[in-house]
Enzyme design. Structure first.
Site, PDB file in Angstrom:
ATOM      1  N   ASN A  45      13.735   4.527   3.737  1.00 20.71           N
ATOM      2  CA  ASN A  45      12.816   3.677   4.611  1.00 20.71           C
ATOM      3  C   ASN A  45      11.796   4.442   5.257  1.00 20.71           C
ATOM      4  OD1 ASN A  45      12.188   0.824   5.442  1.00 20.71           O
ATOM      5  ND2 ASN A  45      12.888   1.500   7.521  1.00 20.71           N
ATOM      6  N   HIS A  93       9.352   3.557   8.611  1.00 20.66           N
ATOM      7  CA  HIS A  93       9.221   2.616   9.706  1.00 20.66           C
ATOM      8  C   HIS A  93       8.030   3.200  10.688  1.00 20.66           C
ATOM      9  CE1 HIS A  93      10.470   0.021  12.835  1.00 20.66           C
ATOM     10  NE2 HIS A  93      10.411   0.848  13.813  1.00 20.66           N
ATOM     11  N   SER A 153       0.739  -1.111   0.007  1.00 15.58           N
ATOM     12  CA  SER A 153       0.061   0.086  -0.035  1.00 15.58           C
ATOM     13  C   SER A 153       1.118   1.283   0.023  1.00 15.58           C
ATOM     14  CB  SER A 153      -0.764  -0.104   1.149  1.00 15.58           C
ATOM     15  OG  SER A 153      -0.267  -0.063   2.281  1.00 15.58           O
ATOM     16  N   ASN A 154       2.006   1.106   0.618  1.00 14.68           N
ATOM     17  CA  ASN A 154       2.982   2.557   0.534  1.00 14.68           C
ATOM     18  C   ASN A 154       3.595   2.335  -0.933  1.00 14.68           C
ATOM     19  OD1 ASN A 154       3.456   3.784   3.141  1.00 14.68           O
ATOM     20  ND2 ASN A 154       3.717   1.724   3.706  1.00 14.68           N
ATOM     21  N   THR A 170      20.883   3.771   7.124  1.00 16.16           N
ATOM     22  CA  THR A 170      22.254   3.719   7.288  1.00 16.16           C
ATOM     23  C   THR A 170      22.500   2.222   7.969  1.00 16.16           C
ATOM     24  OG1 THR A 170      21.888   4.532   9.701  1.00 16.16           O
ATOM     25  CG2 THR A 170      22.549   5.841   8.053  1.00 16.16           C
ATOM     26  N   ARG A 204      22.706 -15.110   2.938  1.00 17.63           N
ATOM     27  CA  ARG A 204      22.198 -13.721   3.119  1.00 17.63           C
ATOM     28  C   ARG A 204      23.158 -12.849   2.099  1.00 17.63           C
ATOM     29  NH1 ARG A 204      21.933  -9.703   8.472  1.00 17.63           N
ATOM     30  NH2 ARG A 204      23.677  -8.587   7.344  1.00 17.63           N
ATOM     31  N   ILE A 245      16.300  -7.393   6.921  1.00 14.88           N
ATOM     32  CA  ILE A 245      17.579  -6.608   7.451  1.00 14.88           C
ATOM     33  C   ILE A 245      18.602  -6.602   6.659  1.00 14.88           C
ATOM     34  CG2 ILE A 245      19.092  -6.148   9.315  1.00 14.88           C
ATOM     35  CD1 ILE A 245      17.050  -7.329  11.447  1.00 14.88           C
ATOM     36  N   GLU A 263       1.174   7.087   6.811  1.00 15.68           N
ATOM     37  CA  GLU A 263       2.554   6.469   6.125  1.00 15.68           C
ATOM     38  C   GLU A 263       2.186   7.008   4.517  1.00 15.68           C
ATOM     39  OE1 GLU A 263       4.046   2.447   6.651  1.00 15.68           O
ATOM     40  OE2 GLU A 263       3.041   2.562   8.584  1.00 15.68           O
TER      41      GLU A 263
HETATM   42  C1  GRF Z   1       4.129  -0.672   6.967  1.00 14.32           C
HETATM   43  O1  GRF Z   1       3.286  -0.369   8.162  1.00 14.32           O
HETATM   44  C2  GRF Z   1       5.562  -0.485   7.017  1.00 14.32           C
HETATM   45  O2  GRF Z   1       6.171   0.733   7.542  1.00 14.32           O
HETATM   46  C3  GRF Z   1       5.636  -1.724   7.690  1.00 14.32           C
HETATM   47  O3  GRF Z   1       5.018  -2.625   7.087  1.00 14.32           O
HETATM   48  C4  GRF Z   1       4.011  -2.082   6.432  1.00 14.32           C
HETATM   49  C5  GRF Z   1       3.756  -2.341   5.135  1.00 14.32           C
HETATM   50  O4  GRF Z   1       2.615  -2.051   4.270  1.00 14.32           O
HETATM   51  N1  GRF Z   1       7.055  -1.955   7.878  1.00 14.32           N
HETATM   52  P1  GRF Z   1       2.429  -2.092   3.021  1.00 14.32           P
HETATM   53  O5  GRF Z   1       3.108  -3.272   2.393  1.00 14.32           O
HETATM   54  O6  GRF Z   1       2.935  -0.815   2.349  1.00 14.32           O
HETATM   55  O7  GRF Z   1       0.860  -1.978   2.672  1.00 14.32           O
END
Ligand code: GRF
Length: 207
Positions: free
Chosen positions: A115, A117, A22-23, A149, A73, A100, A182
């Site tokens: 990022n 958070h 969704s972001n 970072t 990794r 990570i 967000e």
């Molecule tokens: C968001 O809350 C992001 O900050 C977190 O995981 C969620 C991801 O949501 N780390 P989406 O995949 O962007 O919908």
């Protein structure tokens, strides 16, 4: 002098996701609508069935899966780096990317990776931020956009948004309230950050 001669070319973004995206959607929408002087050049997920991949495909944006499973990794991060660099981005955008990243990877994109958070950093780096904020009896929660970072969920802060924690909140209701913020602040912070970045990653990619 014409204004088009002065306008910077759109910056190429590589967006890394692990889930719903969704972001990512809010960033694609802002870029498509001219709210960010950028375009999403590639979306990469470490999870094969992440819905964000479908969002990218619907928007006509190249979508790739680079799984972290069944490899070390180092091998995962090498593959990820290759996948990103083939698209020549000027900025790497972590949007719900749940791995990570090691020091070498972070150094490779020094100053060029951001990022979001879901907490008011420096409070609650890592997982389960909403449950931890509720358990601590906090009255506020929120989200933070920052430059990545080598230290987890650290680095220069570009934007934050604050929401109240209500008495009846569960981690889920709080997460929904924070997520709406967000979607509001990430595109805005990216727009400002892109304006300040020196113009690399604006040309055509080789791959
Ligand atoms: C968001 O809350 C992001 O900050 C977190 O995981 C969620 C991801 O949501 N780390 P989406 O995949 O962007 O919908």
């Amino acid at each position: 002098m014409s204004s088009s001669a002065d306008a910077a070319a759109p910056l190429r973004l590589a967006v890394l996701i692990s889930g719903n995206g969704s972001n990512l959607q809010s960033i694609m929408d802002a870029a498509a609508g001219g709210g960010i002087n950028a375009r999403v050049a590639v979306v990469i997920s470490n999870v094969a069935d992440a819905f964000g991949l479908e969002r990218a495909r619907r928007a006509g944006i190249p979508a790739m899966v680079i799984e972290h499973r069944r490899r070390s990794r180092d091998a995962f991060e090498d593959a990820l780096m290759n996948g990103i660099d083939r698209h020549g981005p000027g900025l790497v955008v972590l949007a719900g990317f749940m791995r990570i990243l090691g020091a070498g990877f972070v150094r490779h994109y020094a100053g060029r990776m951001v990022n979001i958070h879901p907490s008011l950093l420096p409070l609650y780096p890592g997982l389960d931020t909403h449950a931890r904020a509720i358990a601590a009896g906090d009255s506020q929660a929120g989200c933070t956009v920052h430059v990545v970072t080598e230290k987890l969920d650290d680095g220069p802060i570009l934007a934050r948004a604050v929401v109240p924690i209500l008495p009846a909140d569960t981690p889920e209701t709080l997460a929904a309230r924070v997520l709406a913020e967000e979607h509001r602040i990430y595109p805005k912070a990216l727009a400002e950050h892109v304006r300040r970045l020196p113009a690399i990653g604006t040309g055509a990619a080789s791959g």
